[in-house]
Motif scaffolding. Sequence first.
Motif, PDB file in Angstrom:
ATOM      1  N   LYS A 142      45.709  45.087  34.344  1.00  0.00           N
ATOM      2  CA  LYS A 142      44.079  44.875  33.642  1.00  0.00           C
ATOM      3  C   LYS A 142      44.908  44.577  32.248  1.00  0.00           C
ATOM      4  O   LYS A 142      45.387  45.437  31.379  1.00  0.00           O
ATOM      5  CB  LYS A 142      43.011  45.676  33.514  1.00  0.00           C
ATOM      6  N   VAL A 143      44.014  43.171  31.074  1.00  0.00           N
ATOM      7  CA  VAL A 143      44.195  43.370  30.182  1.00  0.00           C
ATOM      8  C   VAL A 143      42.873  44.911  29.438  1.00  0.00           C
ATOM      9  O   VAL A 143      44.047  44.239  28.373  1.00  0.00           O
ATOM     10  CB  VAL A 143      43.451  41.830  29.645  1.00  0.00           C
ATOM     11  N   LYS A 202      44.274  40.574  21.684  1.00  0.00           N
ATOM     12  CA  LYS A 202      43.994  39.988  23.392  1.00  0.00           C
ATOM     13  C   LYS A 202      43.905  38.082  23.258  1.00  0.00           C
ATOM     14  O   LYS A 202      44.632  37.528  24.189  1.00  0.00           O
ATOM     15  CB  LYS A 202      42.962  39.986  23.564  1.00  0.00           C
ATOM     16  N   LEU A 225      47.141  36.054  25.402  1.00  0.00           N
ATOM     17  CA  LEU A 225      47.089  35.479  26.936  1.00  0.00           C
ATOM     18  C   LEU A 225      47.612  33.834  26.140  1.00  0.00           C
ATOM     19  O   LEU A 225      48.491  33.887  27.262  1.00  0.00           O
ATOM     20  CB  LEU A 225      45.648  34.933  26.952  1.00  0.00           C
ATOM     21  N   SER A 257      51.365  35.098  27.478  1.00  0.00           N
ATOM     22  CA  SER A 257      51.437  35.067  28.618  1.00  0.00           C
ATOM     23  C   SER A 257      51.223  33.534  29.356  1.00  0.00           C
ATOM     24  O   SER A 257      51.619  33.692  30.973  1.00  0.00           O
ATOM     25  CB  SER A 257      50.256  35.686  29.145  1.00  0.00           C
ATOM     26  N   ARG A 297      51.044  33.601  34.272  1.00  0.00           N
ATOM     27  CA  ARG A 297      50.708  34.912  34.379  1.00  0.00           C
ATOM     28  C   ARG A 297      49.615  35.980  34.334  1.00  0.00           C
ATOM     29  O   ARG A 297      49.516  36.432  34.721  1.00  0.00           O
ATOM     30  CB  ARG A 297      51.917  35.257  33.888  1.00  0.00           C
ATOM     31  N   TYR A 298      48.791  35.252  33.288  1.00  0.00           N
ATOM     32  CA  TYR A 298      47.418  35.660  33.222  1.00  0.00           C
ATOM     33  C   TYR A 298      46.244  35.067  34.547  1.00  0.00           C
ATOM     34  O   TYR A 298      45.858  34.064  34.888  1.00  0.00           O
ATOM     35  CB  TYR A 298      46.509  35.083  31.911  1.00  0.00           C
ATOM     36  N   ASN A 299      45.422  35.862  35.560  1.00  0.00           N
ATOM     37  CA  ASN A 299      45.416  35.546  36.265  1.00  0.00           C
ATOM     38  C   ASN A 299      44.059  36.156  35.963  1.00  0.00           C
ATOM     39  O   ASN A 299      42.612  36.881  35.578  1.00  0.00           O
ATOM     40  CB  ASN A 299      44.998  37.218  37.974  1.00  0.00           C
ATOM     41  N   GLU A 320      41.478  38.933  36.181  1.00  0.00           N
ATOM     42  CA  GLU A 320      41.114  39.165  35.022  1.00  0.00           C
ATOM     43  C   GLU A 320      43.168  40.507  34.973  1.00  0.00           C
ATOM     44  O   GLU A 320      42.724  41.525  33.904  1.00  0.00           O
ATOM     45  CB  GLU A 320      40.136  40.201  34.174  1.00  0.00           C
ATOM     46  N   GLU A 321      44.300  39.820  35.299  1.00  0.00           N
ATOM     47  CA  GLU A 321      44.519  40.982  35.655  1.00  0.00           C
ATOM     48  C   GLU A 321      46.470  39.827  34.856  1.00  0.00           C
ATOM     49  O   GLU A 321      46.175  38.081  34.819  1.00  0.00           O
ATOM     50  CB  GLU A 321      45.358  41.313  36.932  1.00  0.00           C
ATOM     51  N   LEU A 322      47.524  40.715  34.326  1.00  0.00           N
ATOM     52  CA  LEU A 322      48.846  39.928  33.601  1.00  0.00           C
ATOM     53  C   LEU A 322      49.328  40.383  34.859  1.00  0.00           C
ATOM     54  O   LEU A 322      49.884  41.532  35.022  1.00  0.00           O
ATOM     55  CB  LEU A 322      48.772  40.281  32.212  1.00  0.00           C
TER      56      LEU A 322
END
Length: 231
Positions: A119-120, A130, A134, A137, A140-142, A146-148
């Motif tokens: 979790k970010v 942040k 992002l 990333s 790769r960020y969902n 809200e997860e990497l």
Amino acid sequence: MLRQTVMKGNSLSLRQFSTTNIALAGRQTGQRRKADKKFDVEFMPKFDFDDQTTIGHNLFENIRQVREYLRKTEFELPKLNAFAKPFEAPSSDQILRFKSHTYVGEGHPVEKKVVLNVKVSDLKLNETEKHKLLLLSGPRYNVNTEELVMSCERFPHRKQNKKYLLDTLNKLITEAKDTKDTFADIPLDLPKPKQRLEFPKEWIKTPVVESQPEQVIESTTTTIKQDEKTL
């Protein structure tokens, strides 16, 4: 062609003669020799029905394998109770989740793959850090969770892929906390999160109670009573 030196007295003379190729050595008779094949049908002994067929042997091999696993289940699995540990929920400090696959009884190329989820919000970064994380990333960020999410399968062993993911995550966090260039002038273009569609309550119809069968029953009962009176 070969040449042979012949000495006659004090003089030498050369004589040419031909040789036969090794590959053509067995073809002087005009018929090529056939190699013996021990496993040809012609050389197989006569079957006296004193043994199982190939299908029967395969069936027995399958039965032996099943019995082997049944013996392990009966005698070896209870020994694993000594190594059992009670389940402990992950604490607040354990923010990383690793996922991998294991195929029991056979190897598979997917076994070396490792997937990292974090979790970010658990990384405890400010808005500037942040934003930079992002951007670095990328896909790769969902957005929905809200997860990497990162995965790796470039190395032959699972531990190597896990170590690579940890090093990559540490590098991303280090770069995100670097204040030399915050990437503040680059806008963050994230996809819209998926919205869960809910069925409108106004569209739900109330069930209609059919009263016709009751009326039919009442009419039939009244007609039966009138017939009884006439009789």
